[in-house]
Design a protein around this motif. Structure first.
Motif, PDB file in Angstrom:
ATOM      1  N   PHE A   1       0.852  -1.188   0.000  1.00 48.18           N
ATOM      2  CA  PHE A   1       0.000   0.000   0.000  1.00 48.18           C
ATOM      3  C   PHE A   1       0.885   1.234   0.000  1.00 48.18           C
ATOM      4  O   PHE A   1       1.697   1.432   0.909  1.00 48.18           O
ATOM      5  CB  PHE A   1      -0.916  -0.006   1.222  1.00 48.18           C
ATOM      6  CG  PHE A   1      -2.066   0.963   1.134  1.00 48.18           C
ATOM      7  CD1 PHE A   1      -3.351   0.517   0.850  1.00 48.18           C
ATOM      8  CD2 PHE A   1      -1.873   2.320   1.340  1.00 48.18           C
ATOM      9  CE1 PHE A   1      -4.417   1.396   0.763  1.00 48.18           C
ATOM     10  CE2 PHE A   1      -2.927   3.220   1.255  1.00 48.18           C
ATOM     11  CZ  PHE A   1      -4.207   2.754   0.964  1.00 48.18           C
ATOM     12  N   VAL A   2       0.732   2.076  -1.008  1.00 45.93           N
ATOM     13  CA  VAL A   2       1.599   3.239  -1.207  1.00 45.93           C
ATOM     14  C   VAL A   2       0.772   4.508  -1.241  1.00 45.93           C
ATOM     15  O   VAL A   2      -0.246   4.582  -1.939  1.00 45.93           O
ATOM     16  CB  VAL A   2       2.401   3.109  -2.520  1.00 45.93           C
ATOM     17  CG1 VAL A   2       3.189   4.385  -2.806  1.00 45.93           C
ATOM     18  CG2 VAL A   2       3.335   1.907  -2.468  1.00 45.93           C
ATOM     19  N   CYS A   3       1.219   5.505  -0.508  1.00 42.28           N
ATOM     20  CA  CYS A   3       0.598   6.823  -0.560  1.00 42.28           C
ATOM     21  C   CYS A   3       1.631   7.832  -1.040  1.00 42.28           C
ATOM     22  O   CYS A   3       2.688   7.997  -0.414  1.00 42.28           O
ATOM     23  CB  CYS A   3       0.066   7.235   0.809  1.00 42.28           C
ATOM     24  SG  CYS A   3      -0.734   8.871   0.823  1.00 42.28           S
TER      25      CYS A   3
ATOM     26  N   ARG B   1      -0.729   5.644   9.050  1.00 38.73           N
ATOM     27  CA  ARG B   1      -0.383   4.407   9.759  1.00 38.73           C
ATOM     28  C   ARG B   1       0.870   3.751   9.165  1.00 38.73           C
ATOM     29  O   ARG B   1       1.179   3.905   7.977  1.00 38.73           O
ATOM     30  CB  ARG B   1      -1.564   3.434   9.754  1.00 38.73           C
ATOM     31  CG  ARG B   1      -2.071   3.049   8.402  1.00 38.73           C
ATOM     32  CD  ARG B   1      -3.426   2.376   8.471  1.00 38.73           C
ATOM     33  NE  ARG B   1      -3.393   1.143   9.253  1.00 38.73           N
ATOM     34  CZ  ARG B   1      -4.471   0.496   9.703  1.00 38.73           C
ATOM     35  NH1 ARG B   1      -5.684   0.986   9.447  1.00 38.73           N
ATOM     36  NH2 ARG B   1      -4.366  -0.611  10.388  1.00 38.73           N
ATOM     37  N   SER B   2       1.554   2.971   9.977  1.00 39.56           N
ATOM     38  CA  SER B   2       2.868   2.440   9.620  1.00 39.56           C
ATOM     39  C   SER B   2       2.819   1.414   8.491  1.00 39.56           C
ATOM     40  O   SER B   2       3.831   1.182   7.821  1.00 39.56           O
ATOM     41  CB  SER B   2       3.527   1.808  10.860  1.00 39.56           C
ATOM     42  OG  SER B   2       2.730   0.729  11.352  1.00 39.56           O
ATOM     43  N   GLU B   3       1.665   0.796   8.254  1.00 38.34           N
ATOM     44  CA  GLU B   3       1.572  -0.201   7.177  1.00 38.34           C
ATOM     45  C   GLU B   3       1.622   0.435   5.788  1.00 38.34           C
ATOM     46  O   GLU B   3       1.796  -0.258   4.782  1.00 38.34           O
ATOM     47  CB  GLU B   3       0.261  -0.988   7.285  1.00 38.34           C
ATOM     48  CG  GLU B   3       0.121  -1.785   8.567  1.00 38.34           C
ATOM     49  CD  GLU B   3      -0.664  -1.029   9.630  1.00 38.34           C
ATOM     50  OE1 GLU B   3      -1.330  -1.696  10.452  1.00 38.34           O
ATOM     51  OE2 GLU B   3      -0.613   0.218   9.636  1.00 38.34           O
ATOM     52  N   VAL B   4       1.455   1.754   5.735  1.00 42.01           N
ATOM     53  CA  VAL B   4       1.431   2.474   4.461  1.00 42.01           C
ATOM     54  C   VAL B   4       2.821   2.990   4.129  1.00 42.01           C
ATOM     55  O   VAL B   4       3.474   3.639   4.951  1.00 42.01           O
ATOM     56  CB  VAL B   4       0.431   3.644   4.524  1.00 42.01           C
ATOM     57  CG1 VAL B   4       0.466   4.446   3.218  1.00 42.01           C
ATOM     58  CG2 VAL B   4      -0.972   3.131   4.812  1.00 42.01           C
ATOM     59  N   GLN B   5       3.285   2.704   2.917  1.00 43.53           N
ATOM     60  CA  GLN B   5       4.572   3.185   2.450  1.00 43.53           C
ATOM     61  C   GLN B   5       4.367   4.569   1.834  1.00 43.53           C
ATOM     62  O   GLN B   5       3.628   4.719   0.864  1.00 43.53           O
ATOM     63  CB  GLN B   5       5.134   2.215   1.401  1.00 43.53           C
ATOM     64  CG  GLN B   5       6.626   2.180   1.321  1.00 43.53           C
ATOM     65  CD  GLN B   5       7.116   1.062   0.414  1.00 43.53           C
ATOM     66  OE1 GLN B   5       6.344   0.464  -0.338  1.00 43.53           O
ATOM     67  NE2 GLN B   5       8.408   0.773   0.468  1.00 43.53           N
ATOM     68  N   CYS B   6       4.998   5.585   2.391  1.00 41.88           N
ATOM     69  CA  CYS B   6       4.799   6.960   1.935  1.00 41.88           C
ATOM     70  C   CYS B   6       5.997   7.456   1.138  1.00 41.88           C
ATOM     71  O   CYS B   6       7.143   7.271   1.540  1.00 41.88           O
ATOM     72  CB  CYS B   6       4.574   7.886   3.132  1.00 41.88           C
ATOM     73  SG  CYS B   6       3.027   7.594   4.012  1.00 41.88           S
ATOM     74  N   PHE B   7       5.708   8.082   0.003  1.00 40.59           N
ATOM     75  CA  PHE B   7       6.718   8.704  -0.838  1.00 40.59           C
ATOM     76  C   PHE B   7       6.249  10.101  -1.220  1.00 40.59           C
ATOM     77  O   PHE B   7       5.046  10.354  -1.306  1.00 40.59           O
ATOM     78  CB  PHE B   7       6.948   7.904  -2.116  1.00 40.59           C
ATOM     79  CG  PHE B   7       7.477   6.517  -1.908  1.00 40.59           C
ATOM     80  CD1 PHE B   7       8.805   6.311  -1.549  1.00 40.59           C
ATOM     81  CD2 PHE B   7       6.661   5.413  -2.087  1.00 40.59           C
ATOM     82  CE1 PHE B   7       9.297   5.021  -1.371  1.00 40.59           C
ATOM     83  CE2 PHE B   7       7.133   4.123  -1.904  1.00 40.59           C
ATOM     84  CZ  PHE B   7       8.468   3.928  -1.552  1.00 40.59           C
ATOM     85  N   PRO B   8       7.178  11.001  -1.500  1.00 37.46           N
ATOM     86  CA  PRO B   8       6.772  12.315  -1.993  1.00 37.46           C
ATOM     87  C   PRO B   8       6.105  12.199  -3.366  1.00 37.46           C
ATOM     88  O   PRO B   8       6.447  11.313  -4.157  1.00 37.46           O
ATOM     89  CB  PRO B   8       8.102  13.080  -2.100  1.00 37.46           C
ATOM     90  CG  PRO B   8       9.063  12.326  -1.253  1.00 37.46           C
ATOM     91  CD  PRO B   8       8.640  10.897  -1.305  1.00 37.46           C
TER      92      PRO B   8
END
Length: 254
Positions: free
Chosen positions: A44-46, A55-62
């Motif tokens: 899961f990517v945001c 939440r920590s399960e989500v991979q966040c990128f700019p």
């Protein structure tokens, strides 16, 4: 801080959050809904300008830079979503399902990764005389990561011309992929519109509650109200009455 990219499963859920319209709770609820309705492993990517509270399960990128400057009075037409078509999106590989934050997942998502087609999108709900018949609604679309970099490259090279011809990113995206022979649509019942398909017809809307149409998997909220508004029985146009959509409490939760 964004999480560094790592090798992972070949199925990805993408979403995007920028500005202040949607808080981290929308991302967190979307993750939870996907986790309940998608079997097996997924990533899961945001893409976001602010990962705080996610939440920590989500991979966040700019959000990849688009270098788009809005002119005075110009409205943001979600052109940033085109950056999902980067040739190399943070090293991610595999099949990606993009989902807008303001939806409610109500059924299994497995078939969204299995349905045949190179690029799949919702067939837009707007009346055919108002928009091109081929236009897709980009609330939910699927593609192979890195497979369509020409979508973004053409936009970057022709920003002013594209914005002059197309109202928003989904109109441009649909037209571009249609003319390259790659545009296909989800089965109509999978992604119904709350506004067009989930509100009882007048005058029964005064005593019947909004509902989930048969066969729905993702309820799309566009134009008039978001899930919390519908839950409260609010619409942003006067004289368009709805009762509280209480079914939302069963699905739209973290």
């Amino acid at each position: 801080m964004p999480i560094e990219s790592t090798a992972g499963p070949q199925r990805h859920i993408l979403c995007m959050k920028w500005g202040t319209k949607y808080g981290p709770d929308y991302v967190n609820r979307l993750y939870a809904m996907v986790r309940r309705h998608l079997s097996g492993d997924f990533n899961f990517v945001c893409l976001t300008d602010d990962s705080q509270g996610i939440r920590s399960e989500v991979q966040c990128f700019p959000i990849p830079p688009l270098d788009l400057e809005l002119k005075p009075g110009q409205v943001d037409r979600a052109w940033k979503k085109l950056t999902t078509f980067e040739r190399d999106l943070y090293g991610l590989r595999g099949r990606a399902l993009f989902i807008d934050l303001d939806v409610v997942v109500v059924g299994s998502l497995d078939a969204f990764f299995e349905h045949p087609g190179e690029f799949l999108i919702i067939h837009d709900y707007a009346r055919p005389w108002r928009r091109r018949r081929i236009t897709g609604n980009s609330s939910v679309y699927r593609f192979e990561l890195g497979a369509h970099p020409d979508v973004l490259a053409h936009f970057r090279e022709n920003m002013d011309a594209v914005q002059a011809e197309y109202r928003n990113e989904q109109t441009y995206l649909s037209d571009f992929l249609y003319h390259h022979g790659k545009l296909a649509y989800w089965p109509a019942e999978w992604c119904p519109s709350f506004k067009y398909h989930g509100i009882p017809t007048w005058p029964t809307n005064y005593w019947r509650e909004p509902f989930v149409p048969e066969g729905a998997r993702i309820m799309v909220f566009h134009g008039e109200c978001n899930p919390p508004d519908a839950l409260a029985g609010r619409r942003n146009r006067r004289f368009r009455f709805i009762r509280p959509a209480r079914w939302i409490t069963s699905f739209w939760k973290a």
